[in-house]
Write a protein that holds these residues in place. Structure first.
Motif, PDB file in Angstrom:
ATOM      1  N   ALA A 159       4.317  16.810  23.422  1.00 50.16           N
ATOM      2  CA  ALA A 159       4.036  16.380  24.770  1.00 50.16           C
ATOM      3  C   ALA A 159       3.440  17.369  25.542  1.00 50.16           C
ATOM      4  O   ALA A 159       2.725  17.180  26.308  1.00 50.16           O
ATOM      5  N   MET A 160       4.116  18.846  25.294  1.00 47.41           N
ATOM      6  CA  MET A 160       3.438  19.882  25.930  1.00 47.41           C
ATOM      7  C   MET A 160       1.828  19.997  25.547  1.00 47.41           C
ATOM      8  O   MET A 160       0.894  20.199  26.294  1.00 47.41           O
ATOM      9  N   GLN A 161       1.581  19.879  24.249  1.00 43.42           N
ATOM     10  CA  GLN A 161       0.273  19.874  23.724  1.00 43.42           C
ATOM     11  C   GLN A 161      -0.555  18.927  24.135  1.00 43.42           C
ATOM     12  O   GLN A 161      -1.753  19.317  24.639  1.00 43.42           O
ATOM     13  N   GLU A 162      -0.166  17.602  24.113  1.00 43.82           N
ATOM     14  CA  GLU A 162      -1.083  16.540  24.767  1.00 43.82           C
ATOM     15  C   GLU A 162      -1.298  16.867  26.183  1.00 43.82           C
ATOM     16  O   GLU A 162      -2.559  16.525  26.670  1.00 43.82           O
ATOM     17  N   ALA A 163      -0.272  17.169  27.038  1.00 44.61           N
ATOM     18  CA  ALA A 163      -0.706  17.356  28.403  1.00 44.61           C
ATOM     19  C   ALA A 163      -1.448  18.749  28.657  1.00 44.61           C
ATOM     20  O   ALA A 163      -2.259  18.727  29.777  1.00 44.61           O
ATOM     21  N   GLY A 164      -1.539  19.573  27.816  1.00 47.32           N
ATOM     22  CA  GLY A 164      -2.147  20.966  27.902  1.00 47.32           C
ATOM     23  C   GLY A 164      -1.535  21.815  28.960  1.00 47.32           C
ATOM     24  O   GLY A 164      -0.632  21.803  29.661  1.00 47.32           O
ATOM     25  N   PRO A 165      -1.989  23.225  28.899  1.00 47.91           N
ATOM     26  CA  PRO A 165      -1.680  23.992  29.740  1.00 47.91           C
ATOM     27  C   PRO A 165      -2.030  24.012  31.068  1.00 47.91           C
ATOM     28  O   PRO A 165      -2.975  23.389  31.260  1.00 47.91           O
ATOM     29  N   PRO A 166      -1.453  24.585  32.128  1.00 48.36           N
ATOM     30  CA  PRO A 166      -0.090  25.266  31.872  1.00 48.36           C
ATOM     31  C   PRO A 166       0.934  24.372  31.854  1.00 48.36           C
ATOM     32  O   PRO A 166       0.933  23.435  32.126  1.00 48.36           O
ATOM     33  N   ALA A 167       2.257  25.009  31.276  1.00 51.14           N
ATOM     34  CA  ALA A 167       3.527  24.100  31.449  1.00 51.14           C
ATOM     35  C   ALA A 167       4.587  24.999  31.582  1.00 51.14           C
ATOM     36  O   ALA A 167       4.603  26.480  31.546  1.00 51.14           O
ATOM     37  N   ASP A 168       5.678  24.215  32.316  1.00 50.59           N
ATOM     38  CA  ASP A 168       6.938  25.224  32.613  1.00 50.59           C
ATOM     39  C   ASP A 168       8.060  24.668  31.221  1.00 50.59           C
ATOM     40  O   ASP A 168       8.257  23.872  31.178  1.00 50.59           O
ATOM     41  N   LEU A 169       7.969  25.905  30.473  1.00 54.64           N
ATOM     42  CA  LEU A 169       8.769  26.060  29.501  1.00 54.64           C
ATOM     43  C   LEU A 169      10.265  25.493  29.483  1.00 54.64           C
ATOM     44  O   LEU A 169      10.654  24.907  28.870  1.00 54.64           O
ATOM     45  N   VAL A 170      10.786  25.736  30.856  1.00 50.74           N
ATOM     46  CA  VAL A 170      12.076  25.572  31.154  1.00 50.74           C
ATOM     47  C   VAL A 170      12.217  24.028  31.057  1.00 50.74           C
ATOM     48  O   VAL A 170      13.000  23.501  30.353  1.00 50.74           O
ATOM     49  N   THR A 171      11.395  23.330  31.868  1.00 47.84           N
ATOM     50  CA  THR A 171      11.631  21.848  32.271  1.00 47.84           C
ATOM     51  C   THR A 171      11.107  21.115  31.295  1.00 47.84           C
ATOM     52  O   THR A 171      11.566  19.928  30.971  1.00 47.84           O
ATOM     53  N   MET A 222      19.127  30.251  26.541  1.00 49.36           N
ATOM     54  CA  MET A 222      18.834  31.358  25.752  1.00 49.36           C
ATOM     55  C   MET A 222      17.456  30.962  25.161  1.00 49.36           C
ATOM     56  O   MET A 222      16.529  31.851  24.871  1.00 49.36           O
ATOM     57  N   LEU A 223      17.080  29.709  24.961  1.00 45.69           N
ATOM     58  CA  LEU A 223      15.479  29.239  24.647  1.00 45.69           C
ATOM     59  C   LEU A 223      14.623  29.758  25.468  1.00 45.69           C
ATOM     60  O   LEU A 223      13.575  30.137  25.292  1.00 45.69           O
ATOM     61  N   LEU A 268      15.066  32.245  28.092  1.00 44.02           N
ATOM     62  CA  LEU A 268      14.974  33.535  28.238  1.00 44.02           C
ATOM     63  C   LEU A 268      14.837  34.313  27.023  1.00 44.02           C
ATOM     64  O   LEU A 268      13.943  35.514  27.147  1.00 44.02           O
ATOM     65  N   GLY A 269      15.135  33.852  25.812  1.00 46.14           N
ATOM     66  CA  GLY A 269      14.644  34.416  24.579  1.00 46.14           C
ATOM     67  C   GLY A 269      13.005  34.396  24.567  1.00 46.14           C
ATOM     68  O   GLY A 269      12.524  35.320  24.009  1.00 46.14           O
ATOM     69  N   THR A 270      12.567  33.320  24.874  1.00 45.93           N
ATOM     70  CA  THR A 270      11.109  33.213  24.646  1.00 45.93           C
ATOM     71  C   THR A 270      10.471  34.198  25.434  1.00 45.93           C
ATOM     72  O   THR A 270       9.425  34.902  25.156  1.00 45.93           O
ATOM     73  N   LEU A 271      10.905  34.442  26.986  1.00 44.99           N
ATOM     74  CA  LEU A 271      10.258  35.428  27.820  1.00 44.99           C
ATOM     75  C   LEU A 271      10.496  36.726  27.220  1.00 44.99           C
ATOM     76  O   LEU A 271       9.595  37.500  27.271  1.00 44.99           O
ATOM     77  N   ALA A 272      11.686  37.107  26.348  1.00 48.90           N
ATOM     78  CA  ALA A 272      11.905  38.427  25.872  1.00 48.90           C
ATOM     79  C   ALA A 272      10.855  38.622  24.519  1.00 48.90           C
ATOM     80  O   ALA A 272      10.441  39.595  24.367  1.00 48.90           O
ATOM     81  N   LEU A 273      10.745  37.525  23.887  1.00 51.98           N
ATOM     82  CA  LEU A 273       9.772  37.760  22.816  1.00 51.98           C
ATOM     83  C   LEU A 273       8.355  37.961  23.091  1.00 51.98           C
ATOM     84  O   LEU A 273       7.627  38.639  22.618  1.00 51.98           O
ATOM     85  N   LEU A 274       7.918  37.238  24.049  1.00 48.69           N
ATOM     86  CA  LEU A 274       6.427  37.288  24.946  1.00 48.69           C
ATOM     87  C   LEU A 274       6.285  38.604  25.397  1.00 48.69           C
ATOM     88  O   LEU A 274       5.207  39.425  25.118  1.00 48.69           O
ATOM     89  N   PHE A 285      13.029  28.039  18.253  1.00 46.69           N
ATOM     90  CA  PHE A 285      12.016  29.317  18.304  1.00 46.69           C
ATOM     91  C   PHE A 285      10.981  29.400  17.579  1.00 46.69           C
ATOM     92  O   PHE A 285       9.834  29.457  17.857  1.00 46.69           O
ATOM     93  N   PRO A 286      11.155  29.259  16.184  1.00 48.56           N
ATOM     94  CA  PRO A 286       9.750  29.268  15.245  1.00 48.56           C
ATOM     95  C   PRO A 286       9.010  28.053  15.508  1.00 48.56           C
ATOM     96  O   PRO A 286       7.710  28.193  15.421  1.00 48.56           O
ATOM     97  N   ALA A 287       9.660  26.897  15.878  1.00 50.00           N
ATOM     98  CA  ALA A 287       8.751  25.853  15.962  1.00 50.00           C
ATOM     99  C   ALA A 287       7.731  25.801  17.355  1.00 50.00           C
ATOM    100  O   ALA A 287       6.563  25.544  17.296  1.00 50.00           O
ATOM    101  N   LEU A 288       8.309  26.343  18.345  1.00 45.36           N
ATOM    102  CA  LEU A 288       7.569  26.733  19.569  1.00 45.36           C
ATOM    103  C   LEU A 288       6.435  27.750  19.388  1.00 45.36           C
ATOM    104  O   LEU A 288       5.425  27.570  19.617  1.00 45.36           O
ATOM    105  N   LEU A 289       6.890  28.997  18.658  1.00 46.15           N
ATOM    106  CA  LEU A 289       5.898  29.854  18.324  1.00 46.15           C
ATOM    107  C   LEU A 289       4.875  29.793  17.379  1.00 46.15           C
ATOM    108  O   LEU A 289       3.493  30.011  17.427  1.00 46.15           O
ATOM    109  N   ARG A 290       5.122  28.881  16.488  1.00 47.25           N
ATOM    110  CA  ARG A 290       4.334  28.398  15.365  1.00 47.25           C
ATOM    111  C   ARG A 290       3.088  27.439  16.133  1.00 47.25           C
ATOM    112  O   ARG A 290       1.913  27.272  15.703  1.00 47.25           O
TER     113      ARG A 290
END
Length: 386
Positions: free
Chosen positions: A117-129, A232-233, A235-241, A349-354
């Motif tokens: 759904a994120m990919q289809e809608a295209g950026p930008p996206a709010d990763l939290v919601t 965690m998902l 905040l963890g993504t922000l930490a990794l970015l 995490f891996p699915a999002l980043l890949r």
């Protein structure tokens, strides 16, 4: 406020390095001993003989549950053995790693659906919601048999209950509304038990657990089952970015993911502090005298960065194999849902980043909105693009 972005407040770190145990004023107006060193926190959390979760007021009446919420039967965080042992034993069978693995295919589906759904809608996206909040929420709703149409309302109530900044009246009203809803859910399950966890509990333990206890158990699982993992998902993504070399490890090396998740759990420790405990007898913590009736609160955030855990504990290192962290608690109250939370992060995490190898912030770093007043730390929003 207990954080500066990812880090504990410097004063809390100085407290750990100075005394380790000091008297503080809690956000709810009471005085408590704040314990900040890893070894001392483990000692308090593991000692149900000298420290009780059944907090009492000076007149002997029941105190309050975590975050100032009213106490309710079945809310395990406010129970001590042997009653805690009885209820925990009933629930443990439902939260074994083996049973959680049955959910793995469904978690993969939910993760892929939301990334699609994120990919289809295209950026930008709010990763939290669009990702971090709905995936764990749907998992726990399906686990407990909460209709998908009720998800938004229960998320709103839970957010209010855990937001210290909303005031006691709003939080109490949200807690009451949550109890009413969960009572209706349990009533339906007793009438027609489904294949969800509440239905299984009714069928297999209906004579061992009361209606009120089931309501409390379900409320706790709903709160704990989506608030902590979703934060965690995000905040963890922000930490990794903000640590691209660490992000690459999680994205590219499947064998490194489990270790990386444990390090993220330790480094972020999204639950700021333990449930307040009350000393049952005069005792000592970290060499400090604690008298019977005193409240004791353990700072998980600071304890999980204690230099005793290893060199440079303030640095995120997803290859670190550090001593056991306290992000899921310790002792008899160790989080029941830890296997489920780990699975969701190991998949998410891996699915999002890949899926989005070019993932990056869509706003300046200083515009990120942290949930500073919540009992579970995280982000209100995380605008990203790719």
């Amino acid at each position: 406020m207990q954080r500066l972005r990812f880090a504990p407040l410097p004063e809390l770190e100085r407290m750990r390095d100075r005394e380790g145990v000091e008297s503080v004023r809690t956000p709810f107006g009471s005085t408590a001993w704040l314990v900040t060193r890893h070894a001392d926190v483990r000692e308090v959390l593991g000692d149900t003989e000298h420290f009780s979760n059944q907090v009492r007021r000076p007149d002997g009446t029941p105190g309050e549950a975590p975050g100032g919420l009213p106490l309710m039967p079945g809310f395990l965080l406010s129970y001590d053995p042997p009653e805690h042992t009885r209820l925990r034993r009933v629930l443990t069978r439902e939260f074994t790693a083996k049973r959680m693995r049955r959910l793995e295919p469904r978690i993969h589906e939910l993760v892929d659906e939301h990334l699609d759904a994120m990919q289809e809608a295209g950026p930008p996206a709010d990763l939290v919601t669009e990702f971090a909040l709905p995936v764990p929420s749907l998992v726990i709703c399906e686990l407990l048999g909460v209709p998908s149409g009720d998800r938004a309302a229960f998320q709103e109530r839970t957010g209010t209950m855990l937001d210290v900044g909303r005031g006691e009246q709003a939080r109490t009203a949200a807690a009451a509304a949550s109890r009413v809803y969960m009572s209706e859910l349990v009533t339906r399950a007793r009438r027609e038990p489904g294949e969800d966890m509440i239905g299984m509990l009714v069928r297999e333990h209906g004579d061992d657990i009361t209606h009120a206890e089931l309501v409390g158990v379900a409320t706790l699982l709903l709160i704990g089952g989506h608030e902590t993992t979703s934060n965690m998902l995000g905040l963890g993504t922000l930490a990794l970015l903000e640590h691209p070399d660490q992000l690459a490890v999680v994205r590219d090396d499947p064998a490194a993911v489990d270790t990386a998740i444990e390090e993220l759990l330790r480094w972020l420790s999204v639950v700021h502090a333990s449930v307040p405990r009350m000393a049952t007898v005069d005792t000592t913590v970290g060499g400090h005298r604690v008298r019977a009736g005193d409240l004791v609160v353990c700072s998980i955030t600071v304890a999980d960065r204690d230099p005793e855990l290893g060199e440079d504990a303030d640095r995120l290192d997803v290859t670190r194999r550090a001593a056991s962290h306290l992000a899921f608690g310790h002792g008899v109250h160790h989080c029941l849902g830890a296997p489920l939370a780990r699975m969701e992060m190991r998949i998410g995490f891996p699915a999002l980043l890949r899926r989005f190898p070019g993932l990056r912030l869509a706003v300046p770093d200083e515009d990120i909105d942290f949930r500073s007043s919540h009992l579970v730390y995280g982000l209100n929003a995380l605008p990203v693009e790719w």
